[in-house]
Design an enzyme around this catalytic site. Sequence first.
Site: not given
Ligand code: IMP
Length: 177
Positions: A104-106, A132
């Site tokens: 998502d954000s990474g 995403k």
């Molecule tokens: P990041 O650190 O923003 O890349 O977050 C990644 C984590 O956020 C993933 O491992 C998911 O657990 C959670 N996440 C991101 N998008 C979603 C979503 O659409 N549904 C549920 N969990 C999400």
Amino acid sequence: MSRPPVSPLFTEEHIRQRVEELAAAIAPRLGPEPVLVALLTGAFVFTADLVRALSRQGVRPHVDFMVLSSYGKGTVSSGRVQVKLDCQESLAGRQVLLVDDILDSGNTLTFAIEHLRRKGATEVLTCLLLDKPERRQVPITADFLGFTVPNVFIVGYGIDYAEQYRELPFVAMVHEE
Ligand code: IMP
Ligand code: MG
């Protein structure tokens, strides 16, 4: 707690086929004693299918888990990632396949890779079920990716909305009110 309506994005059959393709792509990149480190809880179903698909490709990984948290109570990444439960396997000199549900954000993946390298992993390959790209805050891509999805909230196949919907056997999107 209310369960908002959801609609399917990827069927069980679609996911099954893609997981087999991923395993076939990953297997040639793995050395003799890889450690698969999966991030709980979202990746638990994907990991269960992926290890069995890897087994069909002749891969015999050690399997370990980590719990990271970055979200607090919200649904938007805070950017601060913490280790809630570390993996148990010694990673010194080992090749790691890091498995997570959604890029998502990474922030989570970037932190996890750095954490595993600090623990001595010589190589960290990443395998994500979903990406995403629109939401990225940190420039990072997965080495192996199942599907790209738009900027919607995803549930099912282990992935939750406020701890709901993990049990769905397919990947769906939430229709938020
Ligand atoms: P990041 O650190 O923003 O890349 O977050 C990644 C984590 O956020 C993933 O491992 C998911 O657990 C959670 N996440 C991101 N998008 C979603 C979503 O659409 N549904 C549920 N969990 C999400
Ligand atoms: Mg997660």
